[in-house]
Design an enzyme around this catalytic site. Structure first.
Site, PDB file in Angstrom:
ATOM      1  CB  ALA A 291      25.755 -57.141 -23.589  1.00 32.56           C
ATOM      2  CD  GLU A 292      30.071 -60.063 -28.879  1.00 33.86           C
ATOM      3  OE1 GLU A 292      30.925 -59.967 -29.783  1.00 33.86           O
ATOM      4  OE2 GLU A 292      30.308 -60.552 -27.777  1.00 33.86           O
ATOM      5  CB  SER A 293      23.669 -57.124 -30.504  1.00 32.94           C
ATOM      6  OG  SER A 293      23.617 -58.507 -30.798  1.00 32.94           O
TER       7      SER A 293
ATOM      8  CB  VAL B  69      26.215 -62.591 -23.002  1.00 35.47           C
ATOM      9  CG1 VAL B  69      27.543 -62.462 -23.739  1.00 35.47           C
ATOM     10  CG2 VAL B  69      26.450 -62.710 -21.492  1.00 35.47           C
TER      11      VAL B  69
ATOM     12  CB  SER C 240      29.268 -55.568 -32.091  1.00 37.48           C
ATOM     13  OG  SER C 240      29.946 -56.489 -31.289  1.00 37.48           O
TER      14      SER C 240
END
Length: 153
Positions: free
Chosen positions: A74-76, A71, A79
């Site tokens: 994935a967020e990195s 996660v 974003s």
């Protein structure tokens, strides 16, 4: 003396080469969770972001890549793409993320590829596919970011 890079200088300078952009992103990640997790951005544009992360050091007690690590990467990547898509004077903040873990990884590196699903004026959504060293899909995530104006002043 140069100032520290900001999201605006690192993600909104169309005259930058891909190599310069990646250097700026690496500088921005110093001291952050991305650096602690060993995330390395290989490619970055509003439409597609690719990064790697080592499995070692990001495992749960049973030696498998921690689901939370999936996660994080994935967020990195989502974003980064959303911030690049936001445009000058704007930035992105995560609004929603979900992940499905398909198979485990015990060693090597994983590669996360974020592909834009939708980029609008106020929202950007990305599909993120995470694969292991053999190219097997280990996780699929989706992230939605809200695109906002930088505060004035």
């Amino acid at each position: 003396m140069t100032s520290s890079p900001t999201p605006e200088t690192a993600t909104h300078a169309p005259e930058m080469t891909q190599e310069q952009m990646l250097d700026e992103l690496a500088q921005m990640s110093r001291g952050t969770l991305d650096e602690r997790m060993g995330i390395r951005v290989l490619e970055a544009s509003p439409e597609r972001v690719v990064a790697t992360m080592p499995v070692e050091g990001n495992t749960q007690p049973f030696g498998l890549l921690h689901g939370g690590a999936n996660v994080v990467i994935a967020e990195s990547v989502g974003s980064i793409g959303a911030n690049m898509a936001a445009g000058p004077g704007r930035f992105a903040v995560g609004l929603d993320i979900n992940a499905t873990h398909h198979r485990s990884a015990r060693s090597g590196i994983v590669t996360a590829t974020a592909t834009a699903l939708s980029i609008g004026r106020t929202l950007a959504a990305y599909d993120v596919v995470i694969t292991d060293d053999e190219g097997n899909r280990t996780c699929t995530a989706r992230i939605t970011c809200m695109l906002r104006d930088l505060p004035k002043g």
